[in-house]
Structure formats: structure tokens, C-alpha cells
Design a protein around this motif. Structure first.
Motif, PDB file in Angstrom:
ATOM      1  N   GLN A 133       1.014  -1.198   0.013  1.00 27.03           N
ATOM      2  CA  GLN A 133       0.105   0.128  -0.013  1.00 27.03           C
ATOM      3  C   GLN A 133       0.837   1.165   0.093  1.00 27.03           C
ATOM      4  O   GLN A 133       1.761   1.565   0.938  1.00 27.03           O
ATOM      5  CB  GLN A 133      -0.828  -0.147   1.167  1.00 27.03           C
ATOM      6  N   THR A 134       0.676   1.999  -0.872  1.00 24.11           N
ATOM      7  CA  THR A 134       1.539   3.171  -1.139  1.00 24.11           C
ATOM      8  C   THR A 134       0.660   4.618  -1.108  1.00 24.11           C
ATOM      9  O   THR A 134      -0.577   4.541  -1.513  1.00 24.11           O
ATOM     10  CB  THR A 134       2.501   3.354  -2.450  1.00 24.11           C
ATOM     11  N   ALA A 135       1.390   5.915  -0.919  1.00 23.70           N
ATOM     12  CA  ALA A 135       0.729   7.044  -0.969  1.00 23.70           C
ATOM     13  C   ALA A 135       0.226   7.310  -2.647  1.00 23.70           C
ATOM     14  O   ALA A 135      -0.650   7.837  -2.671  1.00 23.70           O
ATOM     15  CB  ALA A 135       1.325   8.043  -0.425  1.00 23.70           C
ATOM     16  N   ALA A 136       1.025   6.582  -3.480  1.00 22.95           N
ATOM     17  CA  ALA A 136       0.978   6.801  -4.823  1.00 22.95           C
ATOM     18  C   ALA A 136      -0.350   6.214  -5.241  1.00 22.95           C
ATOM     19  O   ALA A 136      -0.657   6.332  -6.587  1.00 22.95           O
ATOM     20  CB  ALA A 136       2.269   6.535  -5.552  1.00 22.95           C
ATOM     21  N   SER A 137      -1.003   5.281  -4.634  1.00 23.11           N
ATOM     22  CA  SER A 137      -2.095   4.384  -5.179  1.00 23.11           C
ATOM     23  C   SER A 137      -3.121   4.197  -4.259  1.00 23.11           C
ATOM     24  O   SER A 137      -2.840   4.129  -2.970  1.00 23.11           O
ATOM     25  CB  SER A 137      -1.255   3.039  -5.622  1.00 23.11           C
ATOM     26  N   GLU A 138      -4.243   4.433  -4.491  1.00 29.54           N
ATOM     27  CA  GLU A 138      -5.574   4.305  -3.516  1.00 29.54           C
ATOM     28  C   GLU A 138      -5.729   3.032  -3.185  1.00 29.54           C
ATOM     29  O   GLU A 138      -6.288   2.521  -2.144  1.00 29.54           O
ATOM     30  CB  GLU A 138      -6.676   5.120  -4.165  1.00 29.54           C
ATOM     31  N   THR A 139      -5.397   1.936  -3.940  1.00 26.89           N
ATOM     32  CA  THR A 139      -5.455   0.505  -3.703  1.00 26.89           C
ATOM     33  C   THR A 139      -4.412  -0.205  -3.629  1.00 26.89           C
ATOM     34  O   THR A 139      -3.331   0.490  -4.024  1.00 26.89           O
ATOM     35  CB  THR A 139      -6.467   0.016  -4.687  1.00 26.89           C
ATOM     36  N   PRO A 140      -4.120  -1.255  -2.896  1.00 29.22           N
ATOM     37  CA  PRO A 140      -2.943  -2.244  -2.808  1.00 29.22           C
ATOM     38  C   PRO A 140      -2.445  -2.405  -4.219  1.00 29.22           C
ATOM     39  O   PRO A 140      -3.199  -2.681  -5.122  1.00 29.22           O
ATOM     40  CB  PRO A 140      -3.355  -3.242  -1.973  1.00 29.22           C
ATOM     41  N   VAL A 141      -1.014  -2.494  -4.176  1.00 31.38           N
ATOM     42  CA  VAL A 141      -0.420  -2.946  -5.567  1.00 31.38           C
ATOM     43  C   VAL A 141       0.173  -4.211  -5.215  1.00 31.38           C
ATOM     44  O   VAL A 141       0.756  -4.571  -4.135  1.00 31.38           O
ATOM     45  CB  VAL A 141       0.739  -1.841  -5.866  1.00 31.38           C
ATOM     46  N   ASN A 142      -0.213  -4.930  -6.361  1.00 26.92           N
ATOM     47  CA  ASN A 142       0.481  -6.480  -6.418  1.00 26.92           C
ATOM     48  C   ASN A 142       1.816  -6.451  -6.931  1.00 26.92           C
ATOM     49  O   ASN A 142       1.998  -5.899  -8.259  1.00 26.92           O
ATOM     50  CB  ASN A 142      -0.392  -7.484  -7.118  1.00 26.92           C
ATOM     51  N   ILE A 143       2.728  -6.847  -6.509  1.00 31.02           N
ATOM     52  CA  ILE A 143       4.273  -6.899  -7.044  1.00 31.02           C
ATOM     53  C   ILE A 143       4.587  -8.498  -7.006  1.00 31.02           C
ATOM     54  O   ILE A 143       4.520  -9.152  -5.963  1.00 31.02           O
ATOM     55  CB  ILE A 143       5.390  -6.219  -6.299  1.00 31.02           C
ATOM     56  N   LEU A 144       4.925  -8.994  -8.238  1.00 37.93           N
ATOM     57  CA  LEU A 144       5.250 -10.422  -8.435  1.00 37.93           C
ATOM     58  C   LEU A 144       6.774 -10.631  -8.463  1.00 37.93           C
ATOM     59  O   LEU A 144       7.327  -9.825  -9.023  1.00 37.93           O
ATOM     60  CB  LEU A 144       4.583 -11.007  -9.813  1.00 37.93           C
ATOM     61  N   ALA A 145       7.002 -11.654  -7.792  1.00 38.18           N
ATOM     62  CA  ALA A 145       8.718 -11.727  -7.692  1.00 38.18           C
ATOM     63  C   ALA A 145       8.860 -13.402  -7.741  1.00 38.18           C
ATOM     64  O   ALA A 145       7.774 -14.225  -7.434  1.00 38.18           O
ATOM     65  CB  ALA A 145       9.188 -11.254  -6.569  1.00 38.18           C
ATOM     66  N   SER A 146      10.176 -13.771  -7.774  1.00 39.30           N
ATOM     67  CA  SER A 146      10.557 -15.256  -8.176  1.00 39.30           C
ATOM     68  C   SER A 146      11.648 -15.332  -6.798  1.00 39.30           C
ATOM     69  O   SER A 146      12.600 -14.470  -6.748  1.00 39.30           O
ATOM     70  CB  SER A 146      11.138 -15.465  -9.441  1.00 39.30           C
ATOM     71  N   ILE A 147      11.654 -16.577  -6.147  1.00 39.34           N
ATOM     72  CA  ILE A 147      12.541 -16.647  -5.322  1.00 39.34           C
ATOM     73  C   ILE A 147      14.077 -17.088  -6.040  1.00 39.34           C
ATOM     74  O   ILE A 147      15.052 -16.508  -5.471  1.00 39.34           O
ATOM     75  CB  ILE A 147      12.306 -17.871  -4.311  1.00 39.34           C
ATOM     76  N   ARG A 148      13.725 -17.788  -7.022  1.00 41.49           N
ATOM     77  CA  ARG A 148      15.029 -18.256  -7.853  1.00 41.49           C
ATOM     78  C   ARG A 148      15.947 -16.815  -8.209  1.00 41.49           C
ATOM     79  O   ARG A 148      17.014 -16.602  -8.341  1.00 41.49           O
ATOM     80  CB  ARG A 148      14.745 -19.170  -8.930  1.00 41.49           C
ATOM     81  N   GLN A 149      14.608 -15.917  -9.025  1.00 40.70           N
ATOM     82  CA  GLN A 149      15.483 -14.647  -9.403  1.00 40.70           C
ATOM     83  C   GLN A 149      15.884 -13.643  -8.378  1.00 40.70           C
ATOM     84  O   GLN A 149      16.870 -12.750  -8.561  1.00 40.70           O
ATOM     85  CB  GLN A 149      14.555 -14.116 -10.347  1.00 40.70           C
ATOM     86  N   ALA A 150      15.483 -13.919  -7.299  1.00 41.27           N
ATOM     87  CA  ALA A 150      15.692 -13.120  -6.049  1.00 41.27           C
ATOM     88  C   ALA A 150      17.167 -13.508  -5.874  1.00 41.27           C
ATOM     89  O   ALA A 150      17.910 -12.728  -5.060  1.00 41.27           O
ATOM     90  CB  ALA A 150      14.880 -13.169  -4.941  1.00 41.27           C
ATOM     91  N   LYS A 151      17.353 -14.866  -5.746  1.00 39.67           N
ATOM     92  CA  LYS A 151      18.683 -15.348  -5.313  1.00 39.67           C
ATOM     93  C   LYS A 151      19.774 -14.822  -6.294  1.00 39.67           C
ATOM     94  O   LYS A 151      21.133 -14.775  -5.904  1.00 39.67           O
ATOM     95  CB  LYS A 151      18.432 -16.909  -5.196  1.00 39.67           C
ATOM     96  N   SER A 152      19.182 -14.786  -7.643  1.00 36.72           N
ATOM     97  CA  SER A 152      20.167 -14.286  -8.532  1.00 36.72           C
ATOM     98  C   SER A 152      20.526 -12.622  -8.539  1.00 36.72           C
ATOM     99  O   SER A 152      21.366 -12.279  -9.282  1.00 36.72           O
ATOM    100  CB  SER A 152      19.753 -14.499 -10.069  1.00 36.72           C
ATOM    101  N   GLY A 153      19.670 -11.930  -7.709  1.00 41.87           N
ATOM    102  CA  GLY A 153      19.916 -10.407  -7.402  1.00 41.87           C
ATOM    103  C   GLY A 153      18.981  -9.641  -8.120  1.00 41.87           C
ATOM    104  O   GLY A 153      18.609  -8.626  -7.960  1.00 41.87           O
ATOM    105  N   THR A 154      18.016 -10.188  -8.913  1.00 38.32           N
ATOM    106  CA  THR A 154      17.181  -9.158  -9.835  1.00 38.32           C
ATOM    107  C   THR A 154      15.750  -9.086  -9.139  1.00 38.32           C
ATOM    108  O   THR A 154      15.312  -8.044  -9.426  1.00 38.32           O
ATOM    109  CB  THR A 154      16.917 -10.105 -11.130  1.00 38.32           C
ATOM    110  N   ASP A 155      15.292 -10.151  -8.362  1.00 40.24           N
ATOM    111  CA  ASP A 155      14.012  -9.739  -7.772  1.00 40.24           C
ATOM    112  C   ASP A 155      14.109  -9.841  -6.189  1.00 40.24           C
ATOM    113  O   ASP A 155      13.152  -9.707  -5.540  1.00 40.24           O
ATOM    114  CB  ASP A 155      13.238 -11.165  -8.053  1.00 40.24           C
ATOM    115  N   ASN A 156      15.327  -9.436  -5.609  1.00 42.64           N
ATOM    116  CA  ASN A 156      15.591  -9.492  -4.252  1.00 42.64           C
ATOM    117  C   ASN A 156      15.096  -8.002  -3.822  1.00 42.64           C
ATOM    118  O   ASN A 156      15.983  -7.020  -3.416  1.00 42.64           O
ATOM    119  CB  ASN A 156      16.928  -9.715  -3.663  1.00 42.64           C
TER     120      ASN A 156
END
Length: 366
Positions: free
Chosen positions: A305-328
Motif C-alpha cells: 500500500q503506497t501513497a501513490a495508489s489508492e488501492t494495494p499494489v501487487n508485485i510479483l517476484a521469484s525466489i530463484r530470481q531473487a537469489k540471482s539478485g534481480t528480484d530481491n
């Protein structure tokens, strides 16, 4: 160390938030970490322990400048045939004019000691009391400033500061510096201290003092006021607060609690407190929750939830890509992280259940 709270403390609230966020009619905002707009980034965390407090200090006031509250000594030699001197200690009142014996009121506040000598000598001559007096003014006791420092500091208490260095920085340093839980907001409560008043000449037929406070009395006390200072803003935005006054109360606010919620396929779902002044990333919070409970779990939903949006924002991420540094992704206070079920995780759970039933064991498949 960040603290983990019970999964049920705020778990219901977090679950409702996630349900609302992923329901079809509540929000259409879906992003990948790679295309997240800058306005939806987590706010940058600042370690207040490393903040440069020197910006909160004005240049020190010279001890040679007379200020209200100082005690000065005025020595006068008026008879050069005897060279006898009279020395009188005088406290400078709030209105800035001292009552010099035989001469009367002379304004000395804001003058250097040398300028005060000349002002007293000039008044004695102008009023026809002395023809050529020799005046010496010395600083006997500079006024001290007592302030109270409370809140998120290491050593709250009442501190006496030198008049020439009574800054907000000096008060915080005297109190041992900022505590670990300190926030950036400081509130200064000022009591009704009288300000330096104006002056007017005494009408003819009245006192021969020449200069006295307006209306012949001390100026009225100013109403109490509260000044708020953000330690992260430039000092130029709060110059009136950097110099403290006698009786000021300085309150350093604590940081608001910053929590994130972890749900779904983790071993210890719950609410976790973010460490003060430090960024918390996706892999960090999954590790705090005991790690993924399914060996093939990879899909992560972050509800923000951010001030820039009246409704919650969904952010999709991957654990594997987070381990590679891109989605962490750096998390923001209030984020809910859900490690989601997928067909792969459902298959692995079912396969493990079959193996446990067949062999009568409770261990993992692999």
C-alpha cells in the motif's frame, strides 16, 4: 535483532489485505519487480546513528558579547587624583539595560565588553555626571542554559549548557546521542521566556536614566510554543530551533514500528519487525520466516500500500530470481509477502503425502 511476533497477532488483518488485493474487483495494479515504477519503491532507510548532528549547531556565541542573564563587573575610576576604583557586579536583565551606579540604565546586551565600556562612559559624560570616567567591563559569569532532554536518547535528563554553545546538537550530545530506536523527528517545547524588548527614551521630568525598558517594566512572557525539527532536513529549514533557550524541553520521538507480514508456504508465518535504519529485502524476510516450506516454492506475491495508489499494489517476484539478485526487492513497512501455491508445489506436497502414507514415515521425500 528484528523481532518476530505471533502469526495470529495481525495475521487476520494481513490475510484480509491479501484477499482484497488479489480479488478481481479491488485492484488492477500488477507489476513485476523489473518494471516497478520508482514511485512504488520502498522508502530509503536512513541510519540515524550515522547522522551528522553538526548541522544542528549554530556558530558559538562569543563570550565577549554581553547577553541577558550574564553577570558582568563594571569598574569605574572617576577621580584620577586618588585613583580609587569602584567595582560593581551587575546581572544583565532580559531588557538588556543594566543600572550602573550613579549613571543609571545603560543598554549593554548585544555589545562586546569593549563596546559596553564605551557605552557606559559615554552615558556618564552625556548625562553630566562624569567628565572623563575610566570604565572597565569584565565578564564575571556567563549565563548558562538548562534544558531537559527526553525520549529516544541514551541518557535522558536535565543538562546545563554553556550560553555560547546552547544548540540542539549540544543537547543531544550531552544526552549521550540518539538511541537505536530514535526517529528523525525532534519536538522542542519552549516555555514563556521573555524576549529582548525594545527601548524608549524617558520623558522629561522623569528618571535621568535615559534608557529603560518600554513601559518601565519587564516585557511580558511570550506564550509557550512547540517547534518541530526533522533531523533529516537541511539545517536552513529550522534555524530558529538550533539555538536552545533556558527551560526548553527537547523530546526525541521513537521510530514508528515498522512491520512486514509473511504468509503462505513458509515454516513460520507471522509478523516481523524491520530493523531500525536498515533495509529489509525479500530473501531476508523469507529467511526470518524459517524459509520456504516447499522445496519447489518459487512464486511470491508482495502486496504493498503506497501513497501513490489508492488501492494495494501487487508485485510479483521469484525466489530463484531473487537469489540471482534481480528480484530481491527492498520491502516497505506494511508489506505482506505471500509465498504462493503453484501446480508444482501442489504436486510435490501430494507426492510427499503418498510416500509418507506408503512407508509410514514422516520425513521429506528428498
Amino acid at each position: 535483532m528484528p523481532r518476530r511476533r505471533s502469526a495470529f497477532t495481525h495475521g487476520t488483518t494481513a490475510l484480509l489485505l491479501v484477499t482484497a488485493a488479489i480479488s478481481g474487483g479491488c485492484t488492477q495494479h500488477h507489476y513485476r519487480v523489473s518494471n516497478l515504477p520508482p514511485e512504488l519503491f520502498a522508502p530509503q532507510q536512513v541510519n540515524l546513528q550515522k547522522i551528522n548532528l553538526s548541522s544542528l549547531s549554530d556558530p558559538p556565541i562569543s563570550r565577549e558579547i554581553v547577553q541577558p542573564g550574564d553577570v558582568i563587573e563594571v569598574s569605574m575610576v572617576t577621580d584620577f587624583t586618588k585613583l580609587t576604583a569602584t567595582t560593581t557586579p551587575l546581572r544583565v536583565p532580559d531588557h538588556g539595560a543594566v543600572a550602573v551606579p550613579l549613571i543609571g540604565y545603560v543598554r549593554v546586551a548585544g555589545l562586546t565588553l569593549e563596546e559596553a565600556e564605551r557605552a557606559i562612559a559615554a552615558e556618564g559624560h552625556a548625562r553630566g555626571i562624569f567628565r572623563n570616567p575610566a570604565i572597565t567591563v569584565t565578564m564575571k559569569q556567563p549565563r548558562s542554559v538548562r534544558v531537559t532532554v527526553v525520549g529516544a536518547v541514551d541518557e535522558p535528563g536535565v543538562y546545563t549548557l554553556a550560553r555560547g554553545n546552547a544548540s540542539l546538537m549540544a543537547a543531544l550530545v550531552a544526552a549521550g546521542g540518539l538511541a537505536e530506536e530514535a526517529g528523525s523527528e525532534v519536538e522542542i517545547r519552549r516555555g514563556g521566556s521573555s524576549a529582548l524588548a525594545g527601548y524608549e527614551s524617558v520623558p522629561d521630568g522623569h528618571d535621568v536614566s535615559g534608557v529603560v525598558p518600554a513601559a518601565y517594566h519587564q516585557p511580558a512572557a511570550a506564550p509557550p510554543q512547540i517547534v518541530k525539527v526533522d533531523l533529516l532536513t537541511p539545517a536552513t529549514q529550522h534555524p530558529q530551533a538550533r539555538q536552545l533557550h533556558d527551560g526548553d524541553v527537547v523530546h526525541v520521538a521513537q521510530q514508528p514500528r515498522r512491520n512486514v507480514y509473511v504468509l503462505g508456504l513458509v515454516r513460520k508465518p507471522g509478523e516481523f519487525e524491520m530493523p531500525p535504519g536498515e533495509a529489509l529485502r525479500l530473501l531476508d524476510v523469507i529467511a526470518m520466516a524459517g524459509g520456504a516450506s516447499n522445496m519447489v516454492a518459487d512464486k511470491v506475491l508482495i502486496v504493498r500500500q503506497t501513497a501513490a495508489s489508492e488501492t494495494p499494489v501487487n508485485i510479483l517476484a521469484s525466489i530463484r530470481q531473487a537469489k540471482s539478485g534481480t528480484d530481491n526487492l527492498s520491502l516497505a513497512p506494511g508489506d505482506t509477502v505471500v509465498v504462493e501455491q503453484t501446480p508444482e508445489t501442489i504436486f510435490v506436497d501430494a507426492l510427499q503425502s503418498v510416500v509418507r502414507f506408503t512407508f509410514g514415515g514422516s520425513g521429506a521425500l528428498f
